[in-house]
Design a protein around this motif. Structure first.
Motif, PDB file in Angstrom:
ATOM      1  N   PHE A 122      30.053 -64.116 -74.268  1.00 54.44           N
ATOM      2  CA  PHE A 122      31.443 -63.352 -74.285  1.00 54.44           C
ATOM      3  C   PHE A 122      31.449 -61.980 -75.026  1.00 54.44           C
ATOM      4  O   PHE A 122      30.458 -61.964 -75.981  1.00 54.44           O
ATOM      5  N   HIS A 123      32.097 -61.095 -74.571  1.00 62.96           N
ATOM      6  CA  HIS A 123      32.253 -59.724 -75.336  1.00 62.96           C
ATOM      7  C   HIS A 123      33.664 -59.464 -75.460  1.00 62.96           C
ATOM      8  O   HIS A 123      34.518 -59.330 -74.287  1.00 62.96           O
ATOM      9  N   GLU A 124      34.030 -59.347 -76.730  1.00 63.19           N
ATOM     10  CA  GLU A 124      35.381 -59.195 -76.994  1.00 63.19           C
ATOM     11  C   GLU A 124      36.349 -60.218 -76.226  1.00 63.19           C
ATOM     12  O   GLU A 124      37.452 -59.614 -75.497  1.00 63.19           O
ATOM     13  N   GLY A 125      36.064 -61.366 -76.083  1.00 63.45           N
ATOM     14  CA  GLY A 125      36.847 -62.322 -75.621  1.00 63.45           C
ATOM     15  C   GLY A 125      36.631 -62.481 -74.025  1.00 63.45           C
ATOM     16  O   GLY A 125      37.480 -63.320 -73.376  1.00 63.45           O
ATOM     17  N   GLU A 126      35.805 -61.850 -73.438  1.00 62.25           N
ATOM     18  CA  GLU A 126      35.611 -61.582 -71.884  1.00 62.25           C
ATOM     19  C   GLU A 126      34.494 -62.361 -71.523  1.00 62.25           C
ATOM     20  O   GLU A 126      33.436 -61.957 -72.295  1.00 62.25           O
ATOM     21  N   PRO A 127      34.374 -63.332 -70.713  1.00 61.29           N
ATOM     22  CA  PRO A 127      33.138 -63.875 -70.483  1.00 61.29           C
ATOM     23  C   PRO A 127      32.346 -62.782 -69.415  1.00 61.29           C
ATOM     24  O   PRO A 127      32.770 -62.489 -68.518  1.00 61.29           O
ATOM     25  N   VAL A 128      31.308 -62.762 -69.986  1.00 60.26           N
ATOM     26  CA  VAL A 128      30.240 -61.799 -69.563  1.00 60.26           C
ATOM     27  C   VAL A 128      28.719 -62.346 -68.702  1.00 60.26           C
ATOM     28  O   VAL A 128      28.428 -61.850 -67.870  1.00 60.26           O
ATOM     29  N   SER A 129      28.505 -63.291 -69.337  1.00 57.30           N
ATOM     30  CA  SER A 129      27.112 -64.143 -68.925  1.00 57.30           C
ATOM     31  C   SER A 129      27.172 -65.814 -68.680  1.00 57.30           C
ATOM     32  O   SER A 129      27.977 -66.052 -69.604  1.00 57.30           O
ATOM     33  N   ALA A 130      26.040 -66.232 -68.092  1.00 55.58           N
ATOM     34  CA  ALA A 130      26.054 -67.565 -68.074  1.00 55.58           C
ATOM     35  C   ALA A 130      24.439 -68.100 -67.770  1.00 55.58           C
ATOM     36  O   ALA A 130      23.796 -67.266 -67.429  1.00 55.58           O
ATOM     37  N   LEU A 131      24.211 -69.239 -68.351  1.00 55.91           N
ATOM     38  CA  LEU A 131      22.965 -69.614 -68.043  1.00 55.91           C
ATOM     39  C   LEU A 131      22.851 -71.204 -68.414  1.00 55.91           C
ATOM     40  O   LEU A 131      23.854 -71.798 -68.914  1.00 55.91           O
ATOM     41  N   ILE A 132      21.780 -71.865 -67.769  1.00 49.43           N
ATOM     42  CA  ILE A 132      21.608 -73.260 -67.882  1.00 49.43           C
ATOM     43  C   ILE A 132      20.433 -73.383 -68.743  1.00 49.43           C
ATOM     44  O   ILE A 132      19.581 -72.770 -68.759  1.00 49.43           O
ATOM     45  N   CYS A 133      20.492 -74.224 -69.763  1.00 44.26           N
ATOM     46  CA  CYS A 133      19.500 -74.663 -70.825  1.00 44.26           C
ATOM     47  C   CYS A 133      19.155 -75.884 -70.790  1.00 44.26           C
ATOM     48  O   CYS A 133      20.193 -76.923 -70.884  1.00 44.26           O
ATOM     49  N   HIS A 134      17.850 -76.330 -70.923  1.00 47.45           N
ATOM     50  CA  HIS A 134      17.344 -77.767 -71.295  1.00 47.45           C
ATOM     51  C   HIS A 134      16.461 -77.611 -72.536  1.00 47.45           C
ATOM     52  O   HIS A 134      15.535 -76.542 -72.617  1.00 47.45           O
ATOM     53  N   ILE A 135      16.776 -78.477 -73.473  1.00 51.54           N
ATOM     54  CA  ILE A 135      15.774 -78.385 -74.583  1.00 51.54           C
ATOM     55  C   ILE A 135      14.834 -79.792 -74.511  1.00 51.54           C
ATOM     56  O   ILE A 135      15.427 -80.806 -74.325  1.00 51.54           O
ATOM     57  N   ASP A 136      13.558 -79.408 -74.482  1.00 50.89           N
ATOM     58  CA  ASP A 136      12.662 -80.547 -74.610  1.00 50.89           C
ATOM     59  C   ASP A 136      12.137 -80.709 -76.217  1.00 50.89           C
ATOM     60  O   ASP A 136      11.407 -79.874 -76.577  1.00 50.89           O
ATOM     61  N   GLN A 137      12.914 -81.507 -76.899  1.00 55.19           N
ATOM     62  CA  GLN A 137      12.627 -81.578 -78.381  1.00 55.19           C
ATOM     63  C   GLN A 137      11.034 -82.109 -78.690  1.00 55.19           C
ATOM     64  O   GLN A 137      10.368 -81.326 -79.538  1.00 55.19           O
ATOM     65  N   LYS A 138      10.805 -82.948 -77.760  1.00 55.79           N
ATOM     66  CA  LYS A 138       9.287 -83.585 -77.927  1.00 55.79           C
ATOM     67  C   LYS A 138       8.431 -82.372 -77.773  1.00 55.79           C
ATOM     68  O   LYS A 138       7.258 -82.300 -78.440  1.00 55.79           O
ATOM     69  N   ASN A 139       8.578 -81.341 -77.185  1.00 58.69           N
ATOM     70  CA  ASN A 139       7.499 -80.239 -76.794  1.00 58.69           C
ATOM     71  C   ASN A 139       8.160 -79.213 -77.511  1.00 58.69           C
ATOM     72  O   ASN A 139       7.239 -78.142 -77.160  1.00 58.69           O
ATOM     73  N   SER A 140       9.129 -79.271 -78.219  1.00 56.27           N
ATOM     74  CA  SER A 140       9.555 -77.820 -78.955  1.00 56.27           C
ATOM     75  C   SER A 140       9.789 -76.399 -77.965  1.00 56.27           C
ATOM     76  O   SER A 140       9.284 -75.629 -78.063  1.00 56.27           O
ATOM     77  N   LEU A 141      10.506 -77.029 -76.712  1.00 57.53           N
ATOM     78  CA  LEU A 141      10.406 -76.118 -75.674  1.00 57.53           C
ATOM     79  C   LEU A 141      11.950 -76.096 -75.207  1.00 57.53           C
ATOM     80  O   LEU A 141      12.737 -76.916 -74.952  1.00 57.53           O
ATOM     81  N   ALA A 142      12.330 -74.862 -74.799  1.00 53.41           N
ATOM     82  CA  ALA A 142      13.737 -74.414 -74.318  1.00 53.41           C
ATOM     83  C   ALA A 142      13.272 -73.908 -72.665  1.00 53.41           C
ATOM     84  O   ALA A 142      12.463 -73.321 -72.402  1.00 53.41           O
ATOM     85  N   VAL A 143      14.074 -74.522 -71.590  1.00 50.71           N
ATOM     86  CA  VAL A 143      13.934 -74.047 -70.437  1.00 50.71           C
ATOM     87  C   VAL A 143      15.182 -73.480 -70.095  1.00 50.71           C
ATOM     88  O   VAL A 143      16.308 -74.115 -70.192  1.00 50.71           O
ATOM     89  N   ASN A 181       9.358 -73.472 -80.026  1.00 55.40           N
ATOM     90  CA  ASN A 181       8.387 -72.534 -80.041  1.00 55.40           C
ATOM     91  C   ASN A 181       7.940 -71.714 -78.720  1.00 55.40           C
ATOM     92  O   ASN A 181       7.307 -70.799 -78.690  1.00 55.40           O
ATOM     93  N   LYS A 182       8.147 -72.480 -77.544  1.00 55.62           N
ATOM     94  CA  LYS A 182       7.911 -72.119 -76.362  1.00 55.62           C
ATOM     95  C   LYS A 182       9.454 -72.056 -75.416  1.00 55.62           C
ATOM     96  O   LYS A 182      10.115 -72.688 -75.636  1.00 55.62           O
ATOM     97  N   VAL A 183       9.306 -71.118 -74.571  1.00 58.85           N
ATOM     98  CA  VAL A 183      10.474 -70.900 -73.471  1.00 58.85           C
ATOM     99  C   VAL A 183      10.173 -70.596 -72.178  1.00 58.85           C
ATOM    100  O   VAL A 183       9.046 -69.771 -71.731  1.00 58.85           O
TER     101      VAL A 183
END
Length: 175
Positions: free
Chosen positions: A111-132, A167-169
């Motif tokens: 959000f920027h000044e209360g307006e939605p600007v961007s979006a994404l999907i995230c998956h966290i693999d904690q076992k591998n310290s990884l974000a997708v 650690n990795k993305v």
């Protein structure tokens, strides 16, 4: 490594696809799923160290989608990629608004000044310290002001502030 990356993305696409595997899906949501899955075919992903992605700040307020109204905003931003074809845009909105939130895949908005600007999907693999990170979208109205790299940096900073160890993305190559 490429096989592992493809597996993460395939799992995400399967998760999204199953959102409309219900007894009576709307025809529009099924068309939206076809359009969405077709759009994913040519996207290539890579893996980076998190430090390399934290360099550019986007200065967006990051919000995790945690109720349906935010899912609708997420869907509208994602569908803006199809704004040149209004019917397709409506199909994508219909498909993505069917998302049922769960712990495996988080939706985020910037959000920027209360307006939605961007979006994404995230998956966290904690076992591998990884974000997708996938489906990284800046609303067409804001593309001259904000960019995907800044939004990714803001998301990663937000995740780190939640004491996640990353650690990795995995992310689209164009980031």
């Amino acid at each position: 490594m490429q096989f592992q990356i493809e597996s993460y993305i395939s799992d995400k696409n399967n998760w999204l696809s199953k959102q409309v595997d219900v007894e009576f899906p709307t025809p529009e949501s099924l068309i939206g799923r076809q359009l969405y899955l077709a759009s994913q075919q040519d996207i290539t992903f890579t893996e980076s160290n998190i430090e390399s992605l934290l360099k550019t700040k986007g200065d967006l307020e990051v919000i995790e989608v945690d109720f349906h109204r935010l899912t609708i905003l997420f869907s509208i931003i994602q569908a803006s990629l199809w704004s040149d074809t209004p019917a397709d845009e409506r199909f994508i909105i219909e498909f993505l608004t069917q998302i049922i939130l769960d712990d495996d895949y988080q939706l985020y908005l910037g959000f920027h000044e209360g307006e939605p600007v961007s979006a994404l999907i995230c998956h966290i693999d904690q076992k591998n310290s990884l974000a997708v990170l996938s489906d990284i979208t800046i609303s067409k109205n804001w593309q001259s002001t904000f960019n995907e790299q800044g939004f990714v940096s803001d998301i990663l900073s937000y995740l780190l502030s939640k004491s996640l160890i990353i650690n990795k993305v995995i992310h689209p190559e164009w980031i």
